[in-house]
Design an enzyme around this catalytic site. Structure first.
Site, PDB file in Angstrom:
ATOM      1  N   SER A   1      36.631  44.806  44.674  1.00  0.00           N
ATOM      2  CA  SER A   1      37.929  44.138  44.783  1.00  0.00           C
ATOM      3  C   SER A   1      38.326  43.852  43.590  1.00  0.00           C
ATOM      4  CB  SER A   1      37.947  43.207  45.817  1.00  0.00           C
ATOM      5  OG  SER A   1      36.816  42.232  45.463  1.00  0.00           O
TER       6      SER A   1
ATOM      7  N   HIS B   1      39.624  35.509  43.561  1.00  0.00           N
ATOM      8  CA  HIS B   1      39.935  36.791  43.176  1.00  0.00           C
ATOM      9  C   HIS B   1      41.081  36.516  42.096  1.00  0.00           C
ATOM     10  CE1 HIS B   1      37.820  38.668  46.408  1.00  0.00           C
ATOM     11  NE2 HIS B   1      37.538  39.631  45.741  1.00  0.00           N
TER      12      HIS B   1
END
Length: 269
Positions: free
Chosen positions: A44, A251
Site C-alpha cells: 500500500s 499511511h
C-alpha cells in the site's frame, strides 16, 4: 564499450540532470527517461493508500495517480509504466501476482514490501486498543519476526525480480517513522508506545536495507524526508487513526507521496 541497460539508464538520468543545470530545455531533459521501462511493485505504500483519488479499475489494490510511482511516471514519460503494487501485499503476493510485467527489457523497478509480513497492521491495532505493555510486547514480537523470518522472504522477492529483470535498476524504499516524540498530540498513545512503534519501523528499515544491499539493490530511506512531518508534528504527512476510513490509518497522505516518497525515489536514481 557497450553499457549495460542499468548503466545506460543511470547515464541518461545524469545527462538529463546536466541539461537541466546548464540551461537545457525541459523537452531535452525529459528525453533522459524516455527509453525507460518502469515497473512499480509492492504494498500500500507504493499503491498509494492514504493519498486518495483511487483508480476504480484497481479495485481493492487502491492504486492512485497520487502515489509516488505514478507521479514519477507522469513527470518523466517513460517508454512504459506498469503499476502492479497492491494494498495489503505481502512478499508472497508480490512474487505470485505482481511480476508479470517484468522482462529483460525492464530498466527500473521500485518496491516497498515487508511491513505486512511483519504484522504492521496488527501492531498498530494492538497499540491503539490495548495497554502500553501489550503494545511494546507486540512491537518486540514483530522485531523478532524481522530478525528471523523476514530476511528469507525478502530474498525470495529480490531473487524473483532479478530472475525476470536481470538488467533492471531496483530501488527498494523503506517506511517512515510514524511519530514525532514530544510533539503536539495531547491524547492517544503514550510516548513509550510511540517510541516503540518508531523503533519497530527503524528495525524493519535496517533489515530491509541490508537485504537490498546484499542483492545489489538501492535502498531509499524515506525517514529524513518525513522528519518534521510525522504524526504529532503539526504538519503531518501521515494519517493517524482514521475511523471513517480505517484502511488509510498510518499511511502517507498525498503530500507524503509528493514531498516524501517521490524525492527519496528520485534521489536513489
Amino acid at each position: 564499450m557497450k553499457l549495460s541497460r542499468a548503466a545506460a539508464f543511470t547515464t541518461s538520468l545524469l545527462l538529463g540532470a546536466a541539461l537541466t543545470l546548464t540551461g537545457g530545455t525541459a523537452a531535452q531533459a525529459d528525453t533522459s527517461a524516455a527509453a525507460v521501462d518502469y515497473v512499480a511493485l509492492g504494498d500500500s505504500y507504493s499503491s498509494g493508500v492514504g493519498a486518495g483519488s483511487y483508480d476504480s479499475s484497481s479495485g481493492n489494490c487502491k492504486r492512485t495517480p497520487r502515489a509516488f510511482p505514478a507521479l514519477w511516471a507522469a513527470a518523466n514519460s517513460p517508454a512504459s509504466f506498469a503499476f502492479t503494487a497492491c494494498s495489503g501485499a505481502r512478499t508472497a503476493d508480490v512474487t505470485s501476482g505482481q511480476l508479470g510485467p517484468l522482462s529483460a527489457a525492464t530498466d527500473l523497478v521500485s518496491l516497498t514490501v515487508g511491513g505486512n509480513d511483519a504484522g504492521f497492521a496488527d501492531v498498530m491495532t494492538t497499540c491503539v486498543l490495548q495497554s502500553e505493555a501489550t503494545c511494546v510486547s507486540r512491537v518486540n514480537e514483530a522485531k523478532r519476526f524481522v530478525d528471523t523470518t523476514l530476511p528469507g522472504r525478502l530474498d525470495s522477492v529480490y531473487n524473483a525480480v532479478r530472475a525476470k529483470a536481470p538488467s533492471a535498476r531496483v530501488v527498494v524504499l523503506g517506511y517512515p517513522r510514524f511519530y514525532k516524540i514530544g510533539g503536539s498530540c495531547l491524547a492517544g498513545l503514550t510516548e513509550n508506545e510511540r517510541r516503540a512503534i518508531n523503533s519497530g519501523a527503524d528495525h524493519l528499515n535496517a533489515a530491509t536495507a541490508k537485504r537490498a544491499a546484499d542483492h545489489g539493490y538501492t535502498f531509499a530511506d524515506v525517514t529524513p524526508a518525513f522528519t518534521g512531518h510525522e504524526i504529532c508534528s503539526g504538519a503531518s504527512w501521515l494519517h493517524s487513526v482514521n475511523w471513517l476510513n480505517i484502511g488509510e490509518s498510518y499511511h502517507p497522505t498525498a503530500a507524503g507521496h509528493s514531498g516524501g516518497y517521490l524525492p527519496a525515489f528520485r534521489s536513489a536514481l
